[in-house]
Write an enzyme that holds these catalytic residues in place. Structure first.
Site, PDB file in Angstrom:
ATOM      1  N   ARG A   1      17.649 -46.240  18.475  1.00  0.00           N
ATOM      2  CA  ARG A   1      18.652 -45.503  17.688  1.00  0.00           C
ATOM      3  C   ARG A   1      18.165 -44.078  17.503  1.00  0.00           C
ATOM      4  NH1 ARG A   1      17.983 -45.759  12.665  1.00  0.00           N
ATOM      5  NH2 ARG A   1      17.953 -48.022  12.412  1.00  0.00           N
TER       6      ARG A   1
ATOM      7  N   TYR B   1      43.285 -31.551  18.026  1.00  0.00           N
ATOM      8  CA  TYR B   1      43.307 -32.890  18.623  1.00  0.00           C
ATOM      9  C   TYR B   1      43.671 -33.903  17.523  1.00  0.00           C
ATOM     10  CZ  TYR B   1      41.557 -37.249  20.573  1.00  0.00           C
ATOM     11  OH  TYR B   1      41.441 -38.544  20.990  1.00  0.00           O
TER      12      TYR B   1
ATOM     13  N   ASP C   1      34.957 -26.945  19.310  1.00  0.00           N
ATOM     14  CA  ASP C   1      35.222 -28.096  20.179  1.00  0.00           C
ATOM     15  C   ASP C   1      35.519 -27.529  21.564  1.00  0.00           C
ATOM     16  OD1 ASP C   1      36.403 -30.166  21.636  1.00  0.00           O
ATOM     17  OD2 ASP C   1      37.424 -31.024  19.903  1.00  0.00           O
TER      18      ASP C   1
ATOM     19  N   LYS D   1      35.610 -36.726  28.444  1.00  0.00           N
ATOM     20  CA  LYS D   1      36.562 -35.996  29.262  1.00  0.00           C
ATOM     21  C   LYS D   1      35.857 -35.375  30.486  1.00  0.00           C
ATOM     22  CE  LYS D   1      39.029 -37.314  25.783  1.00  0.00           C
ATOM     23  NZ  LYS D   1      39.271 -36.510  24.600  1.00  0.00           N
TER      24      LYS D   1
HETATM   25  C1  LIG Z   1      39.295 -36.658  23.191  1.00  0.00           C
HETATM   26  C2  LIG Z   1      39.024 -35.502  22.315  1.00  0.00           C
HETATM   27  C3  LIG Z   1      38.260 -35.642  21.142  1.00  0.00           C
HETATM   28  C4  LIG Z   1      37.744 -36.984  20.672  1.00  0.00           C
HETATM   29  O1  LIG Z   1      36.786 -37.503  21.536  1.00  0.00           O
HETATM   30  P1  LIG Z   1      36.569 -39.080  21.785  1.00  0.00           P
HETATM   31  O2  LIG Z   1      35.509 -39.110  22.812  1.00  0.00           O
HETATM   32  O3  LIG Z   1      37.883 -39.639  22.228  1.00  0.00           O
HETATM   33  O4  LIG Z   1      36.153 -39.657  20.464  1.00  0.00           O
HETATM   34  C5  LIG Z   1      38.017 -34.507  20.396  1.00  0.00           C
HETATM   35  N1  LIG Z   1      38.495 -33.301  20.766  1.00  0.00           N
HETATM   36  C6  LIG Z   1      39.225 -33.125  21.876  1.00  0.00           C
HETATM   37  C7  LIG Z   1      39.719 -31.766  22.236  1.00  0.00           C
HETATM   38  C8  LIG Z   1      39.524 -34.220  22.687  1.00  0.00           C
HETATM   39  O5  LIG Z   1      40.269 -34.047  23.779  1.00  0.00           O
END
Ligand SMILES: *Cc1c(COP(=O)(O)O)cnc(C)c1O
Length: 379
Positions: free
Chosen positions: A46, A98, A170, A195
């Protein structure tokens, strides 16, 4: 070292015991100690695992940061940032955020006494007018999802510094290949690794990168204390994915441009949201802070009918109807009923997420086939 070299080599070393060029999947929870407190840097997975450690160093390097931390999902990474705050603190955030980030802020953290302001960050004065003594974090997502608005990261960094607040960006949509928020004054950069970094739609993961030692200490303390870490196998898959990030994103950008130019001329289409158009309201900011415009495109249909949009997403054959983005395969989505369904209709419509809005994650297939697919679906 330049990007492509870092993507392939940073954090990764041939295995000392065997010479294996690829980082092994250290599928272990614990590590034998020679004596109490005498170990090789790993005590419990962890806290730290060698496969995850290699990935954390790799992601930090491609974001031009010193410290990286990986989490079980993008939302777990965001959760870690908000847990750096205290009750009474305030956060200023993007209004077309998001959907999952919005839900986390509104339905989880508000009840712990953290206040969130959702503002149109395309105009820095909107952000300035919400700053007060309790402002501790500015949360930026750029390009935004799904409206593809561009927020000026340097302008946000100036406001955050003056307010004594942290700036977190982000960077999921842009990827570190196209945009590096830490270089533009951000304190933390966040990724949904699920992504583009993973890139193959086979892993759910999140990451944070920072340069400041104090922020890093908090990040690792929360990562270890709350335990939303990522698994060794997933870390291995993402290490592999990142080795081709630069090649993939180059093709995403090329295909994105071709499809955006096709869509904008199509008689059934009303608006196309893509930051590469000189007519995009923040095109100049995009040119300043991004090295390319990516493969995310949104568009609306003339008449703005829900059933027209639902028909298109049903008729496509190469594009797959699915949530998520950033994989090698092209995806199509309907934000109002999918990714943004948790946002009230009045709230989402104000930001442009109307009933006919369709979002594309343009993959790296042949662009001609993708255009042919959209042509038949729009029929
Ligand atoms: C998908 C996404 C998230 C969340 O991420 P997860 O891996 O699905 O928890 C946050 N910000 C953006 C811009 C995203 O496309």
């Amino acid at each position: 070292m330049k990007f492509a070299t870092k993507a392939i080599h940073a954090g990764v070393h041939p295995d000392e015991s065997t010479g294996a060029i690829m980082t092994p999947i250290y599928q272990t929870s614990t590590y034998v100690q020679d004596g109490v407190g005498n170990h090789k840097g790993y005590e419990y997975s962890r806290t730290l695992n060698p496969t995850r450690h290699a990935l954390e160093k790799n992601i930090a390097a491609i974001e031009n940061g010193n410290f990286g931390a990986c989490f079980g999902s993008g939302l777990a990474a965001i959760d870690c940032v908000i847990k750096m705050l205290n009750p009474g603190d305030e956060v200023i955030s993007t209004n077309d955020l998001y959907g999952g980030s919005y839900r986390l802020f509104k339905t989880i953290f508000e009840k712990y006494g953290i206040k969130f302001h959702f503002v149109d960050m395309q105009h820095p004065t909107n952000v300035e007018s919400h700053v007060n003594a309790d402002t501790k974090l500015i949360w930026v997502e750029t390009p935004t999802n799904p409206m593809m608005n561009i927020i000026d990261i340097e302008a946000m960094a100036t406001i955050a510094k003056k307010a004594g607040a942290m700036l977190c960006v982000d960077n999921t949509f842009a990827t570190p290949y196209l945009q590096n928020p830490l270089d533009l004054g951000a304190d933390i950069v966040m990724h949904s690794v699920t992504k583009y970094l993973g890139g193959h739609s086979d892993v759910v993961m999140g990451a944070l990168v920072c340069n400041d030692e104090e922020i890093a200490k908090e990040m690792y303390r929360i990562q270890n204390s709350t335990g939303a870490v990522t698994a060794p196998m997933d870390s291995f898959l993402v290490l592999r994915g990142i080795k081709t990030l630069h090649l993939r994103v180059q093709r995403h950008c090329e295909n994105g441009e071709k499809l955006a130019n096709f869509l904008v001329k199509h008689p059934k289409i009303d608006k196309v949201y893509w930051p590469g158009f000189p007519t995009h309201p923040n095109h100049d900011v995009a040119c300043k802070q991004m090295r390319g415009f990516g493969g995310m495109i949104s568009f609306t249909m003339k008449g703005n009918l829900l059933e027209d949009a639902l028909e298109v997403v049903k008729k496509v054959e190469i594009f797959a109807l699915a949530e998520s983005l950033g994989g090698v395969e092209s995806l199509i989505g309907h934000p109002a009923t999918m990714t943004h369904a948790s946002i009230p209709k009045e709230v989402r419509e104000k930001t442009g997420v109307v009933d006919s809005l369709i979002r594309l994650s343009v993959g790296i297939e042949d662009a001609d086939d993708l255009i042919a697919d959209l042509t038949q679906a729009l029929g």
